[in-house]
Design an enzyme around this catalytic site. Structure first.
Site, short mmCIF file in Angstrom:
data_model
loop_
_atom_site.label_atom_id
_atom_site.label_comp_id
_atom_site.label_asym_id
_atom_site.label_seq_id
_atom_site.Cartn_x
_atom_site.Cartn_y
_atom_site.Cartn_z
N TYR A 1 35.44 45.55 -26.79
CA TYR A 1 34.69 46.54 -26.07
C TYR A 1 34.07 47.15 -27.17
CZ TYR A 1 37.05 44.85 -21.65
OH TYR A 1 37.64 44.65 -20.64
N ARG B 1 45.20 50.86 -29.35
CA ARG B 1 45.32 49.50 -29.45
C ARG B 1 44.41 48.11 -30.11
NH1 ARG B 1 45.23 45.45 -24.14
NH2 ARG B 1 48.02 45.07 -24.31
N ARG C 1 48.21 34.69 -31.27
CA ARG C 1 48.24 33.91 -30.91
C ARG C 1 47.32 33.88 -29.34
NH1 ARG C 1 54.48 34.94 -28.71
NH2 ARG C 1 54.21 36.70 -27.67
N GLY D 1 50.41 40.85 -26.29
CA GLY D 1 50.46 39.63 -26.57
C GLY D 1 51.41 37.99 -25.36
N GLY D 2 51.19 37.97 -24.31
CA GLY D 2 52.49 36.62 -24.10
C GLY D 2 53.71 37.15 -23.90
#
Length: 381
Positions: free
Chosen positions: A198, A245, A285, A314-315
């Site tokens: 973004y 972030r 990752r 993330g994951g």
């Protein structure tokens, strides 16, 4: 078993898990380290947060738990998706107030994610049908909708307008005003969205930013706008209420960098000097938005460079993996997305090693106020 006895057993289990141990983040005392990640749910009609969000966020609130809101537009040029909330108008502030109150009544700490989509948009979302704004005039070359597949007309990203230096100053002021609005709405702080391709990410990444002025070229210049935004917001509401972030290793929305390691460390060091509450980073990752991939890259250098609270995302679906990253010092807090979406009582389920609900990806981005939103069952159900 009486309720008090159950709570004692659960508390004893919690104390043995680093992930569920207490943590102090600047002025906030967290009872555990499980964070609700910012998740676009596309259920804010006319860009106004809706009453059904009161239940959604309240369901996912635990006493002393940190929640980060879905991305909220800072101005009328910020939107790039349908049915996302705003935080730039008085009516947005008033609509957010009961939602924030619901979180606070359940003892949670709530940060509002401030967002500008930049070139990840098209003219239909822009005032008077103008071009989206960006660091560049290069359009996005891919046509992948947020849902992960072809979005048809919704995925036709319009060629952007390259911001002038004067226009950049106005966008910085928009972030400042949005932060002030968030605090007026009752939020405890704000997270500046500098990830996922973004607007802020479009300035940082050298595969997008092709400017030749003070906001382009060198790493320092490309990071100037992001850091000016952080400084302005910190000056407005206090650095102890600000997070950011980042996704230096990702290539979301056609936004990659030739040296993500240097970019990540530079931003971590710079944010550390500004004294913000936390740095929230997407794991290397997660090069693509929805699935994990193999990589040798790590966040260890960024973690070392940032003196404040370090959040990873993330994951993370696995309880043991999340607990391990905290125990090994790789992070202070872990943000959960899809697992928290499908399990409103996620911290308790993790504490009890209970089975998790499976998420339904087909309902992630519908506009239904209940299905796939507030209808996931609690453990006691």
């Amino acid at each position: 078993m009486e309720k008090g006895g159950r709570e004692k057993i659960e508390d004893a289990t919690m104390e043995s898990m680093p992930l569920l141990s207490p943590y102090d983040m600047t002025i906030f005392h967290l009872s555990h380290r499980v964070v609700l990640a910012p998740l676009s749910r596309l259920r804010s009609y006319n860009f106004i947060p809706q009453p059904h969000a009161i239940l959604y966020y309240s369901q996912r609130t635990s006493k002393g738990g940190l929640l980060i809101s879905e991305a909220s537009g800072i101005s009328d040029t910020a939107q790039g998706l349908p049915n996302t909330p705003g935080i730039w108008k008085k009516e947005h502030v008033e609509a957010w107030k009961p939602i924030v109150d619901g979180v606070h009544k359940n003892g949670g700490i709530f940060f509002c994610q401030l967002w500008h989509s930049g070139r990840v948009s098209n003219t239909s979302y822009q005032p008077d049908g103008r071009s989206p704004i960006s660091s560049t005039d290069k359009p996005i070359s891919t046509n992948l909708f947020i849902g992960g597949g072809s979005g048809g007309e919704n995925a036709q990203y319009s060629p952007p307008h390259r911001l002038t230096t004067d226009e950049i100053s106005q966008v910085i002021n928009d972030f400042r005003a949005a932060a002030r609005n968030a605090i007026e709405a009752g939020f405890d702080g704000v997270e500046i969205h500098g990830a996922n391709g973004y607007l802020i990410d479009q300035f940082m990444k050298d595969q997008v930013n092709d400017r030749t002025d003070i906001y382009g070229g060198s790493l320092e210049n490309r990071c100037r706008f992001p850091l000016e935004v952080v400084q302005a917001v910190s000056d407005e509401i206090g650095s102890e209420r600000v997070g950011m972030r980042l996704s230096p290793f990702a290539d979301y929305n056609d936004c990659g960098d030739s040296d993500p390691h240097s970019l990540g460390v530079f931003m971590a060091e710079s944010l550390s000097r500004l004294g913000i509450a936390y740095c929230h980073v997407i794991e290397p990752r997660m090069v693509t938005q929805f699935e994990k991939g193999e990589t040798r890259n790590t966040l260890a250098s960024m973690r070392k460079a940032f003196a404040g609270t370090f959040i990873v995302a993330g994951g993370y679906h696995d309880r043991d993996e999340a607990d391990r990253v905290v125990e090994n010092g790789g992070a202070d807090l872990v943000a959960f997305g899809r697992a928290f979406l499908a399990n409103p009582d996620l911290p308790r389920r993790l504490r009890l090693k209970a089975r998790l609900n499976k998420y339904d990806r087909s309902t992630f981005y519908t506009d239904d106020p209940v299905i796939g939103y507030t209808d996931y069952p609690f453990l006691d159900d």
